[in-house]
Write a protein that holds these residues in place. Structure first.
Motif, PDB file in Angstrom:
ATOM      1  N   LEU A   1       7.731  -0.326  -0.603  1.00  0.00           N
ATOM      2  CA  LEU A   1       6.273  -0.483  -0.645  1.00  0.00           C
ATOM      3  C   LEU A   1       5.800  -0.523  -2.092  1.00  0.00           C
TER       4      LEU A   1
ATOM      5  N   HIS B   1       6.275  -3.930  -3.527  1.00  0.00           N
ATOM      6  CA  HIS B   1       5.318  -4.937  -3.067  1.00  0.00           C
ATOM      7  C   HIS B   1       3.878  -4.605  -3.443  1.00  0.00           C
ATOM      8  N   LEU B   2       3.643  -3.341  -3.802  1.00  0.00           N
ATOM      9  CA  LEU B   2       2.292  -2.965  -4.220  1.00  0.00           C
ATOM     10  C   LEU B   2       2.084  -3.202  -5.711  1.00  0.00           C
TER      11      LEU B   2
ATOM     12  N   VAL C   1      -0.697  -5.369  -6.553  1.00  0.00           N
ATOM     13  CA  VAL C   1      -1.861  -5.173  -5.681  1.00  0.00           C
ATOM     14  C   VAL C   1      -2.778  -4.114  -6.266  1.00  0.00           C
TER      15      VAL C   1
ATOM     16  N   PHE D   1      -4.791  -1.242  -5.540  1.00  0.00           N
ATOM     17  CA  PHE D   1      -5.023  -0.333  -4.403  1.00  0.00           C
ATOM     18  C   PHE D   1      -5.578   1.011  -4.860  1.00  0.00           C
TER      19      PHE D   1
ATOM     20  N   VAL E   1       1.405   6.477  -0.457  1.00  0.00           N
ATOM     21  CA  VAL E   1       2.417   5.507  -0.037  1.00  0.00           C
ATOM     22  C   VAL E   1       3.386   6.173   0.938  1.00  0.00           C
TER      23      VAL E   1
ATOM     24  N   VAL F   1       2.026  -5.064   3.774  1.00  0.00           N
ATOM     25  CA  VAL F   1       1.221  -5.000   2.549  1.00  0.00           C
ATOM     26  C   VAL F   1       0.315  -6.217   2.485  1.00  0.00           C
ATOM     27  N   ASN F   2       0.869  -7.362   2.812  1.00  0.00           N
ATOM     28  CA  ASN F   2       0.077  -8.583   2.741  1.00  0.00           C
ATOM     29  C   ASN F   2      -1.090  -8.545   3.728  1.00  0.00           C
TER      30      ASN F   2
ATOM     31  N   PHE G   1      -4.454  -0.250   5.563  1.00  0.00           N
ATOM     32  CA  PHE G   1      -3.060  -0.165   5.997  1.00  0.00           C
ATOM     33  C   PHE G   1      -2.964   0.245   7.454  1.00  0.00           C
TER      34      PHE G   1
END
Ligand code: ADP
Ligand code: MG
Ligand code: ZN
Length: 641
Positions: A336, A339-340, A343, A345, A351, A370-371, A390
């Protein structure tokens, strides 16, 4: 071959030049000789006027010279019996000449032929220029399908949660960077390394990361691309792949989806048998003639190792297997985080919380999650992605999209509400069940009319018999609630029933959890990923007698029936709470965690009494190892499909 080709071509060029000179000359001569084409009547009038000096008579035309001028004329011949008499009368010299058919024949036959040869030689030479060897015969060498990447940008930083696999591959990277160091003592790498794991765990990603880390070219081809129409094309492509790669060593050859190509020979029914076998044989040949000291490393990936031909897996071929498994909780946190990275956030977002709600998710699932969350946050014009995004994304992934405008009539809504609360209440009363996150009667996805979502607290690898029985009871809670409240049953429980039957069947035939049938495995593990491979995926599933088969059916029925009885008992005790909370659900459509906790408090008051009444609490302890726990977090009520 190439030198021979060259000679042939220069000879051809000489001919080509000669022919063009000849064509040019004949063309030029017809232009430079001053001649005009006239009509026959004009010819006759010129003749009568005495302007013509001489005429040559051919079969179809007359050519002649005007008197006094050096000018030629041509006219087509008309059937005129008096021509000779007229010519004699004007004292014109005339002669008959035989038609020169030869040149015409030459022109009409040889010129197109030559033209054709010229075009052909042009095509050949073009193909040769593209480095494709023997021109037309090299269809199979079409390099477009071999995917070559010179500078791979992906590194191990982009792959998370698969530390064991990374460690194994570290050696490969070392070898690619400095082959001499590794061959110093005469050792060499294993010839082929097979990445094995369920889909979406990052096998392809990992192979590219190895190339990126080592900074070497990456040749990849997918096994499914070998499935060709023309026999022999796949084999030629394998040969070509290896020969190209050898030229640019050190490098990596990666064969993705090896199972599409390396399926055990003689097992695929229908067509394509010869072709696949040839391709596979060629791969085996290349593997044998392949010297790892050349600096080429062969990687392959598959998610179905059990169907691979054993010749591929034997020592000296793909003998090193690297397991790329589903990530554990820590791995999911790391994935995560990867992939974050890009992003924006909410920094207070945990997480870890997301990771713990997603057991069984692969890297690809997490990337998708995540997308989805980012998309949801974008849709509500948020500054940054929040934990609620999420949660919503997770619901979406697990249960499908909300369908707010699917209209249920009043009675249906009541049935669904009681059904879902049935699941919820049963699971609340059972010890050790995962806490409930949400109960909703908003229709979702293709067929779910409502759902109850539990949030798993930890990854599970083992489940005891008691836990499985509890799970069965929860699954049947929906049906039990319908039976108690409406005295009729609906199709809404179809999905629950099939899940429950599967679990019960596995308890009987795979985990040996019933007394009557004993600790015997009557069925093989389903031919899923890594269920104790190599197994014979084609073995006869019925390895028992009719009698045993009957007993299995009875045992399954008993397990499910007991679970239903138990759920009915639980709900009977709490019928007041069931009806009350179902009304709550009907007005609110969704009950959140807090609301569910307050329901649980009122349940707990009666809980002790209920536990004492529960008759079905057999001694636990027949724990079985379950290779793939597949804890599913949602339980949908399905509609009629
Ligand atoms: P496989 O080849 O095993 O089916 P892929 O390598 O194609 O899976 O993974 C698909 C996508 O999922 C990757 O592009 C990546 O975005 C994500 N992914 C999968 N595994 C991981 C991982 N371990 N770390 C980070 N991302 C991952
Ligand atoms: Mg892949
Ligand atoms: Zn249900």
């Amino acid at each position: 071959m190439p030198t021979q080709n060259k000679e042939a071509r220069s000879e051809m060029n000489a001919w080509f030049i000669l022919i063009s000179i000849w064509v040019l000359f004949s063309f030029a001569s017809s232009i430079f000789v001053n001649s005009e084409t006239i009509s026959y009547s004009k010819f006759l009038s010129c003749l009568d006027a005495g302007q013509i000096e001489s005429v040559a008579v051919a079969a179809h035309e007359l050519t002649g010279i005007y008197k006094g001028q050096k000018k030629h004329f041509i006219t087509l011949r008309v059937d005129d019996p008096q021509l000779a008499a007229k010519l004699t009368a004007q004292k014109v010299t005339f002669e008959a000449i035989p038609e020169n058919d030869f040149l015409k024949a030459l022109a009409s036959w040889v010129v197109p032929g030559l033209l054709f040869i010229c075009i052909l030689s042009y095509v050949f030479s073009r193909a040769a220029k593209d480095g494709l060897g023997t021109g037309l015969m090299s269809i199979e060498k079409n390099p477009a399908r071999i995917y070559k990447e010179d500078k791979v940008k992906i590194t191990f930083r982009d792959v998370a949660g698969v530390d064991e696999a990374k460690e194994e591959l570290q050696e490969v990277i070392g070898f690619l960077r400095d082959a001499e160091k590794y061959s110093r003592l005469g050792g060499h790498l294993p010839k082929g390394i097979l990445l094995v794991g369920p889909p979406g765990t990052g096998k392809t990603l990992l192979a590219r990361a190895v190339a990126g880390e080592a900074g070497v070219p990456f040749y990849s081809i997918s096994g499914s691309e070998f499935v060709e129409l023309f026999v022999g094309v796949g084999a030629a492509r394998v040969r070509d792949l290896f020969s190209q790669a050898r030229k640019s060593a050190p490098c990596i050859i990666f064969i993705d989806e090896l199972d599409a190509l390396g399926r055990a020979r003689g097992l695929n029914p229908g067509g394509g048998l010869d072709e696949k076998e040839q391709t596979l044989n060629q791969l085996l040949v290349e593997l044998d003639g392949f010297d790892p000291r050349q600096g080429v490393v062969l990687l392959a990936a598959t998610n179905r190792p059990e169907i691979l031909d054993s010749a591929l897996l034997r020592a000296g071929r793909f003998d090193r297997h690297v397991l790329v498994d589903r990530p554990d909780k820590l791995g999911r946190v790391q994935i995560l985080e990867v992939h974050l990275r890009g992003v924006n956030f909410d920094p207070s977002m945990s997480v870890e919380y997301i990771a713990s709600s997603t057991p069984g998710f692969t890297g690809a699932d997490l990337a998708n999650l995540v997308n989805e969350a980012v998309l949801l946050a974008t849709r509500r014009n948020a500054e940054c992605v929040q934990i609620d995004d999420f949660n919503a994304a997770l619901e979406r992934v697990l249960a499908g999209l909300e369908k707010k405008n699917r209209l249920l009539n009043l009675h249906e809504r009541e049935v669904v509400a009681h059904h879902e609360m049935g699941h919820a209440l049963v699971s609340m009363t059972l010890p050790g069940a995962d806490p409930l996150q949400k109960v909703s009667i908003i229709p979702r996805g293709i067929s779910a009319l409502g759902f109850t979502m539990q949030r798993p607290t930890e990854d599970r690898f083992l489940m005891s018999r008691q836990e499985l029985q509890d799970k069965l009871t929860t699954l049947l809670g929906g049906r039990a609630a319908e039976m108690l409240v409406f005295e009729d049953i609906s199709t809404g429980a179809a999905d629950d029933l099939s899940k429950a039957t599967d679990i019960a069947r596995s308890m009987v035939t795979r985990y040996g959890m019933t007394k009557t049938l004993g600790p015997i495995a009557y069925e093989c593990e389903p031919a899923q990923f890594l269920s104790g491979y190599p197994i014979n995926a084609y073995s006869d599933p019925h390895r028992f007698s009719e009698e045993t088969s009957y007993q299995i059916d009875c045992a399954v029925k008993e397990l499910v029936n007991n679970a239903l009885e138990r759920a009915l008992k639980i709900l009977e005790t709490h019928i007041g709470i069931l009806k009350h909370s179902a009304q709550q659900l009907l007005t609110k459509e969704t009950l959140t965690q807090d609301e569910l906790i307050s329901i649980k408090v009122s349940l707990d008051q009666k809980n002790d009494e209920l536990l004492a009444n529960a008759d079905n609490s057999p001694a636990a302890g027949v724990d079985q190892e379950i290779s793939n726990p597949h804890v599913d977090a949602s339980c949908g009520t399905s509609s009629i499909r």
